[in-house]
Scaffold this active site. Structure first.
Site, PDB file in Angstrom:
ATOM      1  N   GLU B  56      15.273   1.972  66.393  1.00 20.61           N
ATOM      2  CA  GLU B  56      14.977   3.089  65.493  1.00 20.61           C
ATOM      3  C   GLU B  56      13.655   3.680  65.949  1.00 20.61           C
ATOM      4  OE1 GLU B  56      14.863   1.787  61.435  1.00 20.61           O
ATOM      5  OE2 GLU B  56      16.773   0.751  61.595  1.00 20.61           O
ATOM      6  N   ASP B  67       6.707   5.193  53.004  1.00 19.94           N
ATOM      7  CA  ASP B  67       6.166   4.154  53.869  1.00 19.94           C
ATOM      8  C   ASP B  67       4.893   3.534  53.328  1.00 19.94           C
ATOM      9  OD1 ASP B  67       7.813   3.877  56.295  1.00 19.94           O
ATOM     10  OD2 ASP B  67       7.477   6.040  56.436  1.00 19.94           O
ATOM     11  N   TYR B 181      22.696   1.238  55.325  1.00 23.06           N
ATOM     12  CA  TYR B 181      21.322   0.725  55.321  1.00 23.06           C
ATOM     13  C   TYR B 181      20.943   0.403  53.880  1.00 23.06           C
ATOM     14  CZ  TYR B 181      16.415   0.480  56.935  1.00 23.06           C
ATOM     15  OH  TYR B 181      15.145   0.069  57.263  1.00 23.06           O
TER      16      TYR B 181
END
Lengths: 392, 271
Positions: B56, B67, B181
């Site tokens: 990735e 994040d 995912y």
């Protein structure tokens, strides 16, 4: 699949999946509260007894004479509790959070006005309050940091990125993602994912409703121009919302021109930005050619944001509202002008709207009646203005 | 050169191979241009040498709101190094060409939008990549990107979270491609000490709605975490922990330590 919360091509919910159920829950709770008479009565009571509404409309004849306009009236949001319009939405959303059973509030703040308003509302309702603030803004707005702490809020310093409002929003969203099951995100402007732009507009629309009724009662007609400053755009959308269906009323949003749009050092997202996605919504965004969000500049911390509410983007696209920008220097001059002519020290944010009056005169002539949203008072800006004057 | 095999097919084969070998597939995330532009190629190859099945490539963004600190700092450094989406596409093309590896991009909506979704799809397909993971683009906002990626044969990999209700899983999962995912925890990316306690239950809920391979990511930090996911997931995605290894290694040891770390994860995923 249809996307909710769209204003033409703008708006939407560009969010991590973790938050998608939370915004759906929030939308449902907001619609239910809006339809609940008891909720509305409680909100009206607090707006009256605690916020100090209705705020007056002040006929400012010395200012009008100076700028050469027939009539200028100021909607005095500076006279609300905590000193700015931010309290209207903070108390509404805090009541909603309590109704949803969320005991913990996170908020972001730039100038500190939304942080102070959120901290005050949480103190009143007995909610835990965490406010994220960039370290650059904490330095610029030190008294507001102390105010928030006095009100029982925890102020968390944000060191990332440009250390201003956009970074505080990032950090508040990260907290929300992490604690979404117990936490309500009390967003301060008409930005972010649906339903925030609609919800903040609803809670701020009292500015426009009161102003329109007060003007009609005093003057008998409607103003020819309504002007408000636009950062994320919460006071402006609250003011404009009452006049959108009045075709004879021209609406003007004034963005922060900083050192001039051509200098690149500004915060005028509509005037100087391009369509993009920031903080969950598609709107005009200040960005570089690679789609990285640009650092902004404005003398007013409250307008120092690289995006703008999606409804403003739409109102720009349809042409219903005209968006312009005024520079730091123009705002600083207007700050002094209003202080001397009317005995009112405005916040630097609405000083941009005051600065636009001279341009309205040039554009529409002397026989123009103008309503200005004076969104907040200037106590928080005294140090900034003193330093700016020394530098001149 | 022309790419004989599509990126999506490489991805499918990587999961099939892991399944045949009865082990977890390992996807490694690295921010392109971190710690510097020159080392990205060697770090990506080190991850493959350590046994990564999927790469990735993190596209740096100024405001990475999903994040944690590790990826935020790596993105800031990469942007200071001048990294653009065009650079990410060239790194991807190089590693696909050299190693025939399945490569995905992971990044936020705005840089892709600014580059142009269709232009990105064309260039991404030409580079031989498999698709994108866009953490701030939920299914409801994906139609423009989907309609650009589809004709180019690129996949958009959706994320699912522990907070995603069953009705929503039932509605969205039939449209999933490539793999699914699963975000292991309620929160942002970043290394954690322990796995979320409800991850097996969550993956079980997802499994009821899909036959695709399930990859668990966010917070997966150690061989112990990987071993604990055997029998639950089909693969793991490791990002922040890999970047932390790179950050703490001496410059000349970065690639070697990353390779060893990825190898330890790969071993932990084997029977």
């Amino acid at each position: 699949m249809s996307a909710p919360g769209r204003y033409g091509q703008f708006g939407g919910q560009f969010l991590p999946e973790t938050l998608m159920p939370a915004v759906a829950e929030l939308e449902a709770a907001f619609e239910a509260a809006r339809a609940d008479e008891a909720f509305q009565q409680e909100l009206d009571r607090l707006l009256h007894e605690w916020v100090g509404r209705p705020t007056p409309l002040t006929d400012s004849s010395r200012l009008a004479r100076l700028v050469g306009l027939r009539r200028v009236m100021l909607k005095r949001e500076d006279l609300t509790h905590t000193g700015a319009h931010k309290i209207n939405s903070a108390i509404g959303q805090a009541l909603l959070a309590r109704r949803m059973g969320k005991q913990r509030i996170v908020a972001e703040t730039g100038a500190g006005q939304h942080g102070v308003a959120s901290a005050a509302a949480c103190a009143l309702l007995g909610l835990e309050c965490v406010v994220y603030m960039g370290t650059e803004d904490m330095r610029r707005q030190e008294p507001n940091v102390f105010r928030m702490r006095l009100l029982g809020a925890e102020v968390r310093a944000v060191e990332a990125g440009s250390r201003t409002l956009k970074d505080a929003v990032n950090e508040a969203i990260r907290d929300w993602v992490t604690n979404v099951r117990t936490t309500y995100y009390l967003l301060g402007s008409a930005i972010g994912p649906h339903p925030y732009p609609a919800m903040v507009r609803e809670f701020q629309s009292i500015i426009g409703r009161e102003s329109r009724a007060q003007w009609l009662e005093r003057v008998g007609t409607l103003p020819s121009v309504v002007v408000a400053c636009v950062g994320g755009g919460s006071n402006a959308i609250g003011m404009f919302s009452a006049f959108l269906e009045d075709p004879g009323v021209r609406l003007r949003g004034v963005e922060a021109g900083g050192l001039g749009v051509e200098s690149g050092k500004h915060a005028a997202s509509i005037v100087g930005g391009r369509i993009g996605v920031l903080h969950g919504t598609r709107s005009y965004v200040l960005q570089d050619e690679h789609g990285q969000i640009r650092e902004t500049h404005s003398v007013s911390a409250g307008l120092d944001y690289p995006g703008v509410g999606p409804e403003h983007a739409f109102l720009h696209e349809t042409g219903r509202v005209e968006y312009v920008s005024r520079t730091d220097a123009e705002a600083l001059e207007a700050f002094g002008v209003l202080s001397r002519t009317e005995g009112i020290i405005p916040a630097l944010e609405p000083a941009h709207a005051i600065a636009d009056l001279a341009h309205i005169r040039l554009r529409y002539g002397a026989d123009t009646d103008v309503l200005v949203c004076l969104s907040g008072r200037g106590d928080k800006d005294l140090e900034t203005v003193m330093r700016a004057r020394e530098a001149m | 050169m022309s790419v004989a095999v599509s990126g999506a097919l490489r991805l499918e084969r990587a999961f099939a191979r892991a399944r045949t070998e009865r082990r977890l597939a390992v996807a490694v995330y690295l921010t392109v241009g971190y710690p510097d532009r020159a080392s990205t190629g060697s770090l990506l190859r080190a991850a493959l040498d350590g046994g990564a099945d999927v790469l990735e490539l993190g596209v740096p963004f100024s405001d990475p709101l999903a994040d944690g600190t590790t990826v935020q700092r790596a993105s800031e450094a990469a942007l200071r190094n001048g990294v653009t989406l065009a650079d990410c596409l060239s790194e991807a093309a190089a590693v696909v060409r050299d190693r025939d590896a399945p490569v995905l991009f992971m990044g936020y909506t705005n840089p892709f939008m600014r580059y142009g979704f269709e232009r990105f799809a064309t260039d991404g397909a030409h580079a031989g990549t498999a698709g994108v993971i866009v953490p701030d683009m939920p299914a409801e906002e994906s139609s423009e990107l989907e309609s650009a990626l589809g004709p180019a044969g690129l996949l958009r990999i959706d994320l699912y979270a522990p907070t995603t209700p069953d009705e929503r899983l039932a509605k969205l999962l039939p449209n999933a491609h490539g793999f699914v995912y699963c975000v292991s925890l309620t929160g942002v990316t970043g290394a954690r000490r322990a796995l979320a306690s409800d991850v097996a239950e969550f993956v079980g809920r997802v499994r009821r709605h899909t036959a695709l391979p399930i990859v668990v990511g966010f917070g997966i930090s150690s061989p112990e975490h990987v071993a604990a996911l055997r029998g639950t997931a089909d693969g793991v995605a490791v990002g922040s922990a890999a970047i932390d290894v790179v950050t703490s290694a001496r410059p000349e040891r970065r690639a070697a330590e990353l390779r060893e770390f990825v190898a330890s994860l790969a071993v932990a995923g084997r029977p």
